[in-house]
Design a protein around this motif. Structure first.
Motif, PDB file in Angstrom:
ATOM      1  N   VAL A   1       0.506  -1.040   0.076  1.00 20.92           N
ATOM      2  CA  VAL A   1      -0.172  -0.185   0.041  1.00 20.92           C
ATOM      3  C   VAL A   1       0.848   1.223   0.090  1.00 20.92           C
ATOM      4  O   VAL A   1       0.293   2.220  -0.553  1.00 20.92           O
ATOM      5  N   ALA A   2       2.107   1.238   0.456  1.00 25.16           N
ATOM      6  CA  ALA A   2       3.080   2.300   0.924  1.00 25.16           C
ATOM      7  C   ALA A   2       3.493   2.620  -0.450  1.00 25.16           C
ATOM      8  O   ALA A   2       3.913   3.616  -1.024  1.00 25.16           O
ATOM      9  N   LEU A   3       3.393   1.484  -1.343  1.00 23.15           N
ATOM     10  CA  LEU A   3       4.327   2.326  -3.104  1.00 23.15           C
ATOM     11  C   LEU A   3       2.781   2.479  -3.729  1.00 23.15           C
ATOM     12  O   LEU A   3       3.547   3.059  -4.754  1.00 23.15           O
ATOM     13  N   VAL A   4       2.424   2.887  -3.222  1.00 21.15           N
ATOM     14  CA  VAL A   4       0.652   3.125  -4.051  1.00 21.15           C
ATOM     15  C   VAL A   4       1.251   4.828  -4.777  1.00 21.15           C
ATOM     16  O   VAL A   4       1.304   5.323  -5.856  1.00 21.15           O
ATOM     17  N   CYS A   5       1.606   5.500  -3.192  1.00 24.34           N
ATOM     18  CA  CYS A   5       1.366   7.651  -3.480  1.00 24.34           C
ATOM     19  C   CYS A   5       2.145   7.756  -2.616  1.00 24.34           C
ATOM     20  O   CYS A   5       2.301   7.308  -1.117  1.00 24.34           O
ATOM     21  N   LYS A   6       2.122   8.803  -2.269  1.00 25.33           N
ATOM     22  CA  LYS A   6       2.751   9.467  -1.199  1.00 25.33           C
ATOM     23  C   LYS A   6       1.893   9.911  -0.095  1.00 25.33           C
ATOM     24  O   LYS A   6       1.950   9.147   0.879  1.00 25.33           O
TER      25      LYS A   6
ATOM     26  N   ILE B   1      -0.360   8.889   5.308  1.00 25.07           N
ATOM     27  CA  ILE B   1      -1.096   8.049   5.309  1.00 25.07           C
ATOM     28  C   ILE B   1      -1.699   6.821   6.724  1.00 25.07           C
ATOM     29  O   ILE B   1      -1.578   6.697   8.075  1.00 25.07           O
ATOM     30  N   LEU B   2      -0.180   5.938   5.851  1.00 24.05           N
ATOM     31  CA  LEU B   2       0.435   4.515   6.913  1.00 24.05           C
ATOM     32  C   LEU B   2       1.261   5.173   8.282  1.00 24.05           C
ATOM     33  O   LEU B   2       1.936   4.340   8.980  1.00 24.05           O
ATOM     34  N   SER B   3       2.011   5.961   8.219  1.00 21.59           N
ATOM     35  CA  SER B   3       2.300   6.680   9.206  1.00 21.59           C
ATOM     36  C   SER B   3       0.887   6.807  10.923  1.00 21.59           C
ATOM     37  O   SER B   3       2.180   6.986  11.496  1.00 21.59           O
ATOM     38  N   THR B   4      -0.240   6.336  10.363  1.00 28.46           N
ATOM     39  CA  THR B   4      -1.148   6.726  10.985  1.00 28.46           C
ATOM     40  C   THR B   4      -0.450   5.894  12.438  1.00 28.46           C
ATOM     41  O   THR B   4      -1.187   4.594  12.115  1.00 28.46           O
ATOM     42  N   GLU B   5      -0.758   6.337  13.889  1.00 31.47           N
ATOM     43  CA  GLU B   5      -0.702   4.950  15.040  1.00 31.47           C
ATOM     44  C   GLU B   5      -2.396   4.066  14.928  1.00 31.47           C
ATOM     45  O   GLU B   5      -2.253   3.275  14.702  1.00 31.47           O
ATOM     46  N   THR B   6      -3.302   4.485  14.366  1.00 32.82           N
ATOM     47  CA  THR B   6      -5.029   4.058  15.010  1.00 32.82           C
ATOM     48  C   THR B   6      -4.205   2.674  13.628  1.00 32.82           C
ATOM     49  O   THR B   6      -4.905   1.516  14.088  1.00 32.82           O
TER      50      THR B   6
END
Length: 555
Positions: free
Chosen positions: A116-121, A126-131
């Motif tokens: 998912v992290a490779l899709v776009c900036k 978003i992936l840095s969200t703790e939730t």
């Protein structure tokens, strides 16, 4: 098509199309009606999307799609209304609000998040969200209130998942250490903010009903420099440096880098006495049986050489089926001078099998200690007859001879007489009438499998025959069912192994026993009730393959 063109902002304007329709007299009115209807539908939908309930003027007509760029629209009747300014429909996931993206991405398994992290900036941000990572820790590894403790250590949920939980997920579950004939049971779990390998030890002999004892062998944490750190927990000087290596699939090894932490000031004698109290709950002076003293000393010498490096092989809990006699799983049982050992009870058609997870120099870990034929029930006589070893031997040996006869007939290609076994099992009735009556009693009361009946079978009195040794004299005095079975015995070093007949006694859902006729000995087994996560077999085929491998490890 025209409707689609207007939505996308391309195509002719309505005025041009109206002039074109006046110049084309030969065309029917159907297309005009369709066009006008399409315009009204599109205008109404656009008004709904933008939050408007209808036109502001013009007698309720649809608004025209004309604007001078100032936010005002010209209605069909010449009136002017303010343009709707609500958000348009999102055309892709990227256009969704961040809070909705967080909710969607947090539903994905952790293994999919790197892609998912490779899709776009934006996704990477978003992936840095703790939730997201907190939810992965809870759903995949069962962490709950433990996550609150991370703030004190300055460790985020993402760091915990990425650097600790995910890299070491393959070692979670049940394992059998390769300690020669003795084996063992290791349970690797997520415990707080640690991954800990707990060695499970049976209760002190002969208290088979007591809970299991646990001893930590290693742990992995992130307190130092936010990196996963492996520590050996063996010995009495506290945690020290260790290492974990994945040898191959379903196998890993541990290594201690500071074995001096295992040593005691008093030398091997102090280490032996400490081990003796932990392992047996007694001192050497309290054990008067010389043969037992020799076995204990031999085990200490043998297992001491494994305090530096150990290899573990994955094991699974047996799958449960509705037809099983009782819930399969792990049990601890008495084995004479060898103390308590752990067995795994599983069901295979009409057979119940107990496989050793811990063993001894006679019958090592991994071997099939009990094999019970659930198609051959045994009806116990009254209490007076139960006290006579001769009566029990007559019942069991009668079934045993019938089984041997059937095996010989199958080997010679002749048909077998299965029903003849029920005659001996049900008290040895002679004659067609006696066989029919006794067989009926067996089939009505002692069919294997829990199953269809809502209430358990009625308990019947049970007592051990005189002359049969019981390590634990406190045993149940009622039982539900009894079956013919065989137990594995062997000489020292697993020499001359032999399956001998015996009686399997089901007491209740958590206890069963086995009478070894040749040894005139009784073993009592009690269920291990600890919760064991990440331990269930994917399917029966995988479990049976594991059992075959276990036997090959120690054969």
């Amino acid at each position: 098509m025209a409707v689609c063109a207007r939505l996308c902002g391309v195509g002719q304007s309505r005025r041009c199309r109206r002039r074109q329709r006046h110049n084309q007299q030969d065309q029917g009115s159907d297309s005009d009606m369709d066009e006008e209807e399409g315009e009204r539908i599109v205008a109404q939908r656009r008004g709904d999307i933008c939050g408007g309930g209808g036109p502001e003027s013009g007698g309720g007509g649809a608004t025209a799609g004309l604007s001078d760029g100032s936010g005002l629209h010209v209605n069909r009747g010449g009136g002017v209304s303010r343009a709707n300014t609500g958000p348009p429909h999102p055309q892709s996931l990227v256009e969704l609000p961040p809070e909705l993206l967080v909710e969607i991405i947090s539903l994905l398994p952790g293994t999919a998040l790197p892609n998912v992290a490779l899709v776009c900036k934006k996704f990477r941000q978003i992936l840095s969200t703790e939730t997201i990572w907190r939810r992965r820790c809870v759903e995949e590894f069962g962490m709950k209130e433990d996550l609150r403790k991370m703030d004190a250590g300055g460790v985020s949920s993402q760091e915990l998942y990425v650097k600790l939980l995910h890299p070491y997920r393959h070692i979670l579950g049940l394992w059998q250490p390769d300690i020669g004939p003795y084996g063992g049971l290791l349970n690797v779990v997520v415990d707080g903010l640690f991954i800990i390998g707990w060695m499970y030890l049976p209760p002190h002999d002969p208290r088979v009903e007591d809970p299991m004892r646990r001893r930590p062998l290693f742990r992995i944490h992130m307190w130092e420099n936010k990196k996963a750190t492996v520590e050996c927990m063996y010995g009495h000087k506290g945690p020290h440096k260790g290492d974990i290596q994945t040898v191959k699939k379903d196998e890993f090894s541990t290594k201690c880098n500071q074995t001096d932490h295992h040593r005691m000031p008093g030398g091997r004698q102090e280490e032996f006495r400490t081990w003796l109290e932990e392992e047996w709950g007694r001192t050497l002076e309290e054990i008067f049986h010389e043969h037992m003293q020799e076995l204990i000393l031999m085990k200490f010498i043998y297992t001491s050489q494994y305090d530096n490096c150990l290899t573990y092989r994955r094991i699974y809990l047996p799958p449960a089926k509705p037809s099983d006699l009782l819930q399969p799983g792990l049990f601890k049982g008495t084995y004479g001078s060898h103390g308590l050992e752990i067995v795994m009870l599983s069901f295979h058609g009409t057979s119940a099998r107990a496989t050793k997870l811990t063993g001894d120099p006679n019958v090592p870990a991994g071997q099939l200690t009990l094999d019970v034929d659930l198609s051959r029930p045994v009806v116990l006589p009254d209490l007076e007859q139960q006290r006579k070893i001769e009566e029990l031997s007559r019942l069991v040996l009668g079934v045993h001879k019938e089984v041997q006869r059937e095996v010989e007939q199958q080997a010679n290609g002749r048909p077998t007489t299965v029903n003849a076994a029920a005659e001996g099992a049900c008290g040895g009735a002679t004659g067609a009438e006696g066989m029919e009556n006794d067989q009926g009693a067996c089939s009505d009361s002692f069919e294997p499998g829990p199953s269809s009946s809502t209430s358990p079978p009625e308990a019947q009195p049970f007592v051990l025959p005189l002359g049969v040794m019981a390590r634990n004299e406190v045993y149940p005095r009622t039982c539900r069912k009894c079956f013919y079975g065989t137990g594995l015995i062997a000489g020292h070093g697993f020499t001359s192994p032999e399956r001998t007949p015996g009686l399997f006694v089901l007491f209740d859902e958590d206890r069963f026993g086995f009478i070894w006729l040749e040894l005139k000995s009784f073993s009592l087994y009690s269920r291990l009730t600890d919760h064991l996560a990440h331990a269930h077999a994917p399917n029966m085929e995988r479990f049976e393959a594991m059992l075959r491998n276990m036997q090959s490890w120690t054969s």
